[in-house]
Motif scaffolding. Structure first.
Motif, PDB file in Angstrom:
ATOM      1  N   GLU A 194      -6.632  39.084 -50.349  1.00  0.00           N
ATOM      2  CA  GLU A 194      -6.680  38.929 -51.811  1.00  0.00           C
ATOM      3  C   GLU A 194      -5.953  39.858 -52.544  1.00  0.00           C
ATOM      4  O   GLU A 194      -5.145  39.815 -53.567  1.00  0.00           O
ATOM      5  CB  GLU A 194      -7.977  38.552 -52.120  1.00  0.00           C
ATOM      6  CG  GLU A 194      -8.057  38.185 -53.508  1.00  0.00           C
ATOM      7  CD  GLU A 194      -9.475  37.859 -54.018  1.00  0.00           C
ATOM      8  OE1 GLU A 194      -9.526  37.259 -55.011  1.00  0.00           O
ATOM      9  OE2 GLU A 194     -10.325  38.211 -53.140  1.00  0.00           O
ATOM     10  N   GLU A 196     -19.761  33.892 -43.288  1.00  0.00           N
ATOM     11  CA  GLU A 196     -19.881  32.692 -44.057  1.00  0.00           C
ATOM     12  C   GLU A 196     -19.828  31.489 -43.045  1.00  0.00           C
ATOM     13  O   GLU A 196     -19.474  31.645 -41.894  1.00  0.00           O
ATOM     14  CB  GLU A 196     -18.921  32.571 -45.146  1.00  0.00           C
ATOM     15  CG  GLU A 196     -17.309  32.834 -44.792  1.00  0.00           C
ATOM     16  CD  GLU A 196     -16.542  33.494 -45.650  1.00  0.00           C
ATOM     17  OE1 GLU A 196     -16.872  32.993 -46.817  1.00  0.00           O
ATOM     18  OE2 GLU A 196     -15.370  33.622 -45.374  1.00  0.00           O
ATOM     19  N   GLU A 247     -16.883  27.393 -45.725  1.00  0.00           N
ATOM     20  CA  GLU A 247     -16.615  28.347 -46.676  1.00  0.00           C
ATOM     21  C   GLU A 247     -15.590  29.329 -46.505  1.00  0.00           C
ATOM     22  O   GLU A 247     -14.639  29.525 -47.345  1.00  0.00           O
ATOM     23  CB  GLU A 247     -17.777  29.158 -46.902  1.00  0.00           C
ATOM     24  CG  GLU A 247     -19.173  28.525 -47.359  1.00  0.00           C
ATOM     25  CD  GLU A 247     -20.122  29.095 -47.294  1.00  0.00           C
ATOM     26  OE1 GLU A 247     -21.101  28.998 -47.994  1.00  0.00           O
ATOM     27  OE2 GLU A 247     -20.419  30.094 -46.297  1.00  0.00           O
ATOM     28  N   THR A 248     -15.223  29.665 -45.622  1.00  0.00           N
ATOM     29  CA  THR A 248     -13.876  30.678 -44.900  1.00  0.00           C
ATOM     30  C   THR A 248     -12.712  29.844 -45.321  1.00  0.00           C
ATOM     31  O   THR A 248     -11.972  30.349 -46.040  1.00  0.00           O
ATOM     32  CB  THR A 248     -13.973  31.023 -43.482  1.00  0.00           C
ATOM     33  OG1 THR A 248     -15.013  31.918 -43.286  1.00  0.00           O
ATOM     34  CG2 THR A 248     -12.856  31.970 -43.156  1.00  0.00           C
ATOM     35  N   TYR A 252     -12.138  27.293 -47.378  1.00  0.00           N
ATOM     36  CA  TYR A 252     -12.008  27.084 -48.766  1.00  0.00           C
ATOM     37  C   TYR A 252     -11.544  28.417 -49.627  1.00  0.00           C
ATOM     38  O   TYR A 252     -10.587  28.585 -50.257  1.00  0.00           O
ATOM     39  CB  TYR A 252     -13.285  26.429 -49.530  1.00  0.00           C
ATOM     40  CG  TYR A 252     -13.476  25.282 -49.408  1.00  0.00           C
ATOM     41  CD1 TYR A 252     -12.645  24.228 -49.248  1.00  0.00           C
ATOM     42  CD2 TYR A 252     -14.969  24.701 -49.189  1.00  0.00           C
ATOM     43  CE1 TYR A 252     -12.978  22.811 -48.914  1.00  0.00           C
ATOM     44  CE2 TYR A 252     -15.145  23.488 -49.086  1.00  0.00           C
ATOM     45  CZ  TYR A 252     -14.227  22.383 -48.827  1.00  0.00           C
ATOM     46  OH  TYR A 252     -14.435  21.245 -48.612  1.00  0.00           O
ATOM     47  N   ARG A 253     -12.221  29.514 -48.940  1.00  0.00           N
ATOM     48  CA  ARG A 253     -11.915  30.893 -49.860  1.00  0.00           C
ATOM     49  C   ARG A 253     -10.479  31.189 -49.301  1.00  0.00           C
ATOM     50  O   ARG A 253      -9.832  31.638 -50.205  1.00  0.00           O
ATOM     51  CB  ARG A 253     -12.848  31.754 -49.478  1.00  0.00           C
ATOM     52  CG  ARG A 253     -12.641  33.186 -49.802  1.00  0.00           C
ATOM     53  CD  ARG A 253     -13.615  34.189 -49.514  1.00  0.00           C
ATOM     54  NE  ARG A 253     -13.933  34.380 -48.016  1.00  0.00           N
ATOM     55  CZ  ARG A 253     -13.167  35.171 -47.233  1.00  0.00           C
ATOM     56  NH1 ARG A 253     -12.145  35.924 -47.669  1.00  0.00           N
ATOM     57  NH2 ARG A 253     -13.597  35.341 -46.032  1.00  0.00           N
ATOM     58  N   SER A 275      -7.667  28.841 -51.038  1.00  0.00           N
ATOM     59  CA  SER A 275      -7.736  29.179 -52.314  1.00  0.00           C
ATOM     60  C   SER A 275      -6.698  30.423 -52.596  1.00  0.00           C
ATOM     61  O   SER A 275      -5.935  30.440 -53.458  1.00  0.00           O
ATOM     62  CB  SER A 275      -8.956  29.352 -53.177  1.00  0.00           C
ATOM     63  OG  SER A 275      -8.734  29.892 -54.389  1.00  0.00           O
ATOM     64  N   ILE A 276      -6.678  31.564 -51.581  1.00  0.00           N
ATOM     65  CA  ILE A 276      -5.801  32.726 -51.913  1.00  0.00           C
ATOM     66  C   ILE A 276      -4.600  32.274 -51.360  1.00  0.00           C
ATOM     67  O   ILE A 276      -3.727  32.699 -52.198  1.00  0.00           O
ATOM     68  CB  ILE A 276      -6.386  33.777 -50.950  1.00  0.00           C
ATOM     69  CG1 ILE A 276      -7.972  34.251 -51.485  1.00  0.00           C
ATOM     70  CG2 ILE A 276      -5.441  34.917 -51.024  1.00  0.00           C
ATOM     71  CD1 ILE A 276      -8.667  35.017 -50.500  1.00  0.00           C
TER      72      ILE A 276
END
Length: 125
Positions: free
Chosen positions: A36, A83, A87-88, A90-91, A94-95
């Motif tokens: 990120e 996580e 969740e990983t 999705y995160r 998104s990045i």
């Protein structure tokens, strides 16, 4: 033009591309950073550069795994603890999507490379 944004190993990749392919490569290395943070840096830089090229993101993902070590025994293990896999996913999606869309809007081609900090030959034995 090629720009490399990396959390580690960026200097070695830049030197290899320069040497092997005689390419002019610029890089921004943030040791210990995250995907990120380098994506944000690339977005700030790319919008101020005329032209286009390849924007390569190279990041280890220290926030995915932890290395556990037993100092009394010679034993190391890498575990996935932070996580759920969903969740990983999705995160990180998104990045990647955000960085990709901004880089593409500026006429650049994004390339993402991740490095998981583990060695199966040294750990989990």
């Amino acid at each position: 033009m090629i720009r490399i944004y990396s959390t580690s190993r960026g200097k070695e990749i830049k030197e290899s591309l320069n040497k092997l392919f005689n390419l002019k490569v610029s890089s921004h290395v943030s040791p210990g950073g995250s995907m990120e943070s380098i994506a944000n840096q690339a977005q700030r830089d790319i919008t101020n550069i005329d032209g286009s090229g390849l924007c390569i993101f190279v990041a280890r993902l220290p926030d995915l795994t932890e290395r556990e070590k037993d100092y009394e025994e010679i034993y190391e293990e890498v575990v996935y603890t932070r996580e759920t896999p969903k969740e990983t996913s999705y995160r990180l999606d998104s990045i990647y999507a955000n960085a990709s869309s901004i880089v593409k809007e500026e006429g650049w081609t994004p390339i993402f490379c991740t490095i998981i900090p583990m060695s199966l030959t040294d750990w989990n034995n």
